[in-house]
Design an enzyme around this catalytic site. Structure first.
Site, PDB file in Angstrom:
ATOM      1  N   SER A  79       0.818  -1.205   0.000  1.00  0.00           N
ATOM      2  CA  SER A  79       0.000   0.000   0.000  1.00  0.00           C
ATOM      3  C   SER A  79       0.856   1.261   0.000  1.00  0.00           C
ATOM      4  O   SER A  79       1.921   1.302   0.618  1.00  0.00           O
ATOM      5  CB  SER A  79      -0.905   0.008   1.233  1.00  0.00           C
ATOM      6  OG  SER A  79      -1.569   1.238   1.380  1.00  0.00           O
ATOM      7  N   TYR A 104      -1.775   5.820  -5.287  1.00  0.00           N
ATOM      8  CA  TYR A 104      -2.756   6.871  -5.571  1.00  0.00           C
ATOM      9  C   TYR A 104      -2.025   7.966  -6.336  1.00  0.00           C
ATOM     10  O   TYR A 104      -0.920   8.366  -5.946  1.00  0.00           O
ATOM     11  CB  TYR A 104      -3.322   7.463  -4.279  1.00  0.00           C
ATOM     12  CG  TYR A 104      -4.137   6.520  -3.443  1.00  0.00           C
ATOM     13  CD1 TYR A 104      -5.480   6.306  -3.713  1.00  0.00           C
ATOM     14  CD2 TYR A 104      -3.566   5.854  -2.350  1.00  0.00           C
ATOM     15  CE1 TYR A 104      -6.239   5.443  -2.934  1.00  0.00           C
ATOM     16  CE2 TYR A 104      -4.317   4.999  -1.562  1.00  0.00           C
ATOM     17  CZ  TYR A 104      -5.653   4.797  -1.860  1.00  0.00           C
ATOM     18  OH  TYR A 104      -6.405   3.950  -1.084  1.00  0.00           O
ATOM     19  N   THR A 109      -4.857   2.930  -7.964  1.00  0.00           N
ATOM     20  CA  THR A 109      -6.229   2.895  -7.460  1.00  0.00           C
ATOM     21  C   THR A 109      -7.008   4.046  -8.072  1.00  0.00           C
ATOM     22  O   THR A 109      -6.611   5.207  -7.945  1.00  0.00           O
ATOM     23  CB  THR A 109      -6.247   2.985  -5.930  1.00  0.00           C
ATOM     24  OG1 THR A 109      -5.631   1.803  -5.392  1.00  0.00           O
ATOM     25  CG2 THR A 109      -7.667   3.088  -5.400  1.00  0.00           C
ATOM     26  N   LYS A 154      -6.868  -0.478 -10.393  1.00  0.00           N
ATOM     27  CA  LYS A 154      -7.661  -1.158  -9.373  1.00  0.00           C
ATOM     28  C   LYS A 154      -8.872  -0.286  -9.051  1.00  0.00           C
ATOM     29  O   LYS A 154      -8.724   0.895  -8.737  1.00  0.00           O
ATOM     30  CB  LYS A 154      -6.822  -1.376  -8.119  1.00  0.00           C
ATOM     31  CG  LYS A 154      -7.553  -1.995  -6.935  1.00  0.00           C
ATOM     32  CD  LYS A 154      -6.564  -2.206  -5.794  1.00  0.00           C
ATOM     33  CE  LYS A 154      -7.233  -2.724  -4.536  1.00  0.00           C
ATOM     34  NZ  LYS A 154      -8.061  -1.678  -3.877  1.00  0.00           N
ATOM     35  N   HIS A 158     -13.025  -1.514  -3.534  1.00  0.00           N
ATOM     36  CA  HIS A 158     -12.273  -1.040  -2.370  1.00  0.00           C
ATOM     37  C   HIS A 158     -12.747  -1.734  -1.086  1.00  0.00           C
ATOM     38  O   HIS A 158     -12.783  -1.148  -0.012  1.00  0.00           O
ATOM     39  CB  HIS A 158     -12.433   0.478  -2.225  1.00  0.00           C
ATOM     40  CG  HIS A 158     -11.175   1.184  -1.813  1.00  0.00           C
ATOM     41  ND1 HIS A 158     -10.410   1.918  -2.688  1.00  0.00           N
ATOM     42  CD2 HIS A 158     -10.560   1.300  -0.614  1.00  0.00           C
ATOM     43  CE1 HIS A 158      -9.385   2.456  -2.060  1.00  0.00           C
ATOM     44  NE2 HIS A 158      -9.443   2.080  -0.797  1.00  0.00           N
TER      45      HIS A 158
END
Length: 357
Positions: free
Chosen positions: A110, A134, A160, A230, A254
């Protein structure tokens, strides 16, 4: 002295983890958006898919091994990106990386990891890893994270795309959840040139809410690694993703944490696979709790699945060994389900093996 039996499935690990986690972290990890309808539906939807076994097939030699985007893995079960894993266990992402490596699979790290990518790579130097990313308003921040990923040996970037803003996650304000002061997001703080002190809310204020397909294509063109997206939840966006140069798609809502009342991923996976028409690999997450869920996803056309909360529950209960055991439980269930379906490998699964999807 506890007389509880050892955990034997994911639900057991969920129960044990809920006993260990404080209310704030438990709500952060396990909660969803709004009334949490999608959170619940994600898991329930897989059970509505009926398996169709074939019998009198030689299943004396079963293999769960697969190749996903060129990565040779022991099973089609990847570790999904989950933030701030040191809230679940002191060793956090380092233990998770060791678990994934020991299980022979891939960890998606992450952006909001509580360990740096360099630390994760050092903890599991032989383990394959991707970076979940992100895209920020200030692209230099995102680019710095990509540079960290390349240096740490990551082989792909997972962008994402379903979180231009954080979802309405009501468990957090109810519990008064805040990230403990001693836990940082070192990848992001390093990219910002700061030493510490970033909150989750501060980070989401940095995420670019103006991201378009054209801007994503620009990022993909400049990226030094293959880029997956994603957060795809419909066939139209799947086609657009392919048209704009992605290397793979992850069907995801999510974990029910962004927009409530969207369809569970089990219900949209087939639509996405059909829209992609084989141009890129399709993966899926959301509610995977059994090896039979994995088989259903593969039969619908997914190359692999990702599990987030189950691995995190294992981490909470037993550190690296607990997370590895969850992955091994799922692998064993997958192996038995394959055999009882009458196939000897994941890639032999087809839509003929399921109904109700």
């Amino acid at each position: 002295m506890s007389t509880s039996p050892d955990p034997i499935n994911v639900a057991d690990y969920e129960r044990l983890a809920s006993e260990l986690l404080a209310d704030g972290p438990a709500g952060y990890f396990n909660g969803g958006a709004g009334d949490e309808n999608t959170l619940r539906a994600n898991a329930q939807a897989w059970s509505r898919i009926t398996l169709r076994p074939r019998v009198c097939v030689d299943v004396g030699d079963i293999s769960t091994a697969v190749t996903v985007l060129g990565e040779q893995l022991s099973m089609p079960i990847l570790v999904a990106p989950t933030a701030l894993q040191r809230m679940a266990h002191a060793d956090g992402e380092l233990a998770m990386a060791r678990a994934a490596q020991a299980a022979g699979t891939l960890m998606v790290c992450s952006t909001l990891a509580s360990s740096s990518l360099a630390e994760i790579a050092a903890a599991a130097p032989g383990g394959p890893r991707w970076l979940q990313l992100y895209l920020c308003r200030d692209r230099s921040v995102s680019n710095a994270l990509v540079d960290q990923a390349v240096e740490a040996g990551a082989t792909a970037i997972v962008v994402t795309v379903d979180a231009p803003y954080a979802g309405l996650r009501e468990r957090d304000p109810r519990s008064g959840f805040v990230v403990p002061e001693q836990i940082d997001m070192p990848g992001v703080t390093a990219a910002l040139g700061r030493s510490a002190g970033l909150t989750v809310d501060e980070f989401f204020s940095m995420v670019d809410p103006t991201l378009t397909w054209a801007k994503l294509e620009e990022f993909i063109a400049s990226a030094p690694l293959p880029v997956l997206v994603k957060g795809i939840q419909c066939g139209e966006d799947a086609r657009l993703a392919c048209d704009h140069g992605v290397s793979g798609i992850i069907v995801s809502n999510h974990g029910g944490r962004q927009l409530d009342n969207v369809a569970p991923t089990a219900d949209v996976l087939g639509e996405v696979v059909e829209a992609v028409t084989g141009r890129v690999e399709v993966l899926v997450d959301g509610g995977i709790r059994r090896g039979s869920d994995v088989c259903a996803a593969l039969a619908l056309g997914a190359s692999a699945v990702l599990v987030g909360r189950p691995a995190l529950w294992g981490l909470t209960v037993g550190g690296a060994a607990g997370a590895e055991q969850v992955l091994e439980v799922l692998r064993h269930e997958l192996e038995i389900t394959l055999a009882l379906l009458g196939v000897t490998s994941p890639r032999q699964l087809t839509r003929a093996h399921v109904t109700g999807a």
